[in-house]
Write an enzyme that holds these catalytic residues in place. Structure first.
Site, mmCIF file in Angstrom:
data_model
loop_
_atom_site.group_PDB
_atom_site.id
_atom_site.type_symbol
_atom_site.label_atom_id
_atom_site.label_comp_id
_atom_site.label_asym_id
_atom_site.label_seq_id
_atom_site.Cartn_x
_atom_site.Cartn_y
_atom_site.Cartn_z
ATOM 1 N N ASP A 38 0.807 -1.211 0.000
ATOM 2 C CA ASP A 38 0.000 0.000 0.000
ATOM 3 C C ASP A 38 0.849 1.274 0.000
ATOM 4 O O ASP A 38 2.059 1.244 0.239
ATOM 5 C CB ASP A 38 -0.913 0.020 1.233
ATOM 6 C CG ASP A 38 -2.111 -0.902 1.076
ATOM 7 O OD1 ASP A 38 -2.422 -1.295 -0.057
ATOM 8 O OD2 ASP A 38 -2.743 -1.220 2.113
ATOM 9 N N LYS A 60 -3.245 3.857 -2.704
ATOM 10 C CA LYS A 60 -3.941 5.065 -3.117
ATOM 11 C C LYS A 60 -3.000 6.249 -2.929
ATOM 12 O O LYS A 60 -2.395 6.408 -1.874
ATOM 13 C CB LYS A 60 -5.187 5.260 -2.258
ATOM 14 C CG LYS A 60 -5.925 6.567 -2.475
ATOM 15 C CD LYS A 60 -7.024 6.720 -1.448
ATOM 16 C CE LYS A 60 -7.687 8.088 -1.567
ATOM 17 N NZ LYS A 60 -8.644 8.329 -0.495
ATOM 18 N N MET A 173 -8.031 8.682 9.749
ATOM 19 C CA MET A 173 -8.705 9.070 8.500
ATOM 20 C C MET A 173 -9.834 10.060 8.772
ATOM 21 O O MET A 173 -10.919 9.974 8.191
ATOM 22 C CB MET A 173 -9.241 7.819 7.774
ATOM 23 C CG MET A 173 -8.168 6.819 7.397
ATOM 24 S SD MET A 173 -8.812 5.242 6.783
ATOM 25 C CE MET A 173 -9.434 4.506 8.297
#
Length: 256
Positions: A38, A60, A173
């Site tokens: 990741d 991402k 997040m």
């Protein structure tokens, strides 16, 4: 032909500092045939991977998904069947908002052997690196770790419940929902509650903002703080200043 047994091992890479990966995780990386990693994984860790292994970035970056989650699931199964041991390398701990459990379930449904190597979660380590304990006698007897954004990209309702407690609250997040998070605590009469926001924690790019529920949004704007970051709300944030003050006192004594 030597056909390797399909296997998936989900591995936690830790919060960012390359030294905070576990010995077991390194051993597993050396046995990998394929590694899917990741964006939050420190790329220095890729040096530990079996040099013959295929490396695939599936993270991402800048709001752009290279692979959707369904595609990652399918890639894990396809590579396990064609290559053998797939290691899914994830930042932090794979079972703390890391979708590790989902990927293991999917692979297992195809008869693939699955395993997990826990990692040091950013929810604990990033705060600790800034001398912020999540629990401390007289300040906090427990802590919540909450996602700021749910699967549906909405704010977690658990934050409202956490705001009512005396526990330390760690939000992952959550930067895009900061205004809403702050409002919950203001509604509970906690405008003076200490808050820390730590961006790129445990790395050389680390940035920190310290304030209160009432001031933290201004501090975020002033310091240009953004994701990836964690939000820590609670009296334990004061411990950071206590340690800094003690260090300064000793430095002054030595200089004097």
């Amino acid at each position: 032909m030597n056909i390797k047994k399909p296997k998936l091992t989900v591995v936690g890479a830790g919060p960012g500092d390359v030294d905070l990966i576990t010995v077991k995780a390194i051993k597993v990386l050396k046995t990998a045939d394929v590694v899917l990693y990741d964006a939050l994984v420190n790329e220095e860790l890729l040096d530990y991977i079996n040099p013959e292994a295929e490396q695939i970035f599936v993270g991402k970056r800048r709001g752009c998904y290279k692979y959707q989650q369904e595609q990652i699931n399918e890639l894990i199964v396809a590579r396990a069947k064609s290559s053998g041991h797939v290691v899914r390398l994830k930042g932090g701990d794979p079972f703390i908002f890391g979708r590790g459990a989902e990927e293991m379930e999917y692979a297992a449904s195809f008869g693939i052997d699955v395993d997990v190597v826990p990692g040091i979660s950013s929810s604990l380590a990033v705060a600790a690196y800034q001398n912020i304990p999540l629990t401390k006698r007289g300040s906090a007897e427990s802590f919540w770790v909450i996602t700021g954004t749910t699967k549906e990209h909405k704010r977690s309702n658990d934050i409202a419940l956490a705001a009512k407690s005396s526990a330390t609250v760690v939000v992952l997040m959550g930067m895009s929902k900061l205004s809403q998070i702050v409002k919950f605590f203001q509604d509970e009469g906690k405008s003076n509650l200490p808050v820390a926001i730590i961006q790129n924690g445990t790395t050389v790019r680390e940035k920190v903002g310290i304030g209160t529920v009432a001031t933290i949004e201004h501090i975020v704007a002033e310091k240009e703080l953004k994701n990836p970051a964690i939000i820590v709300l609670g009296e334990v944030v004061k411990h950071r200043k206590i340690i800094l003050d003690i260090k300064q006192q000793y430095a002054n004594v030595l200089q004097g």
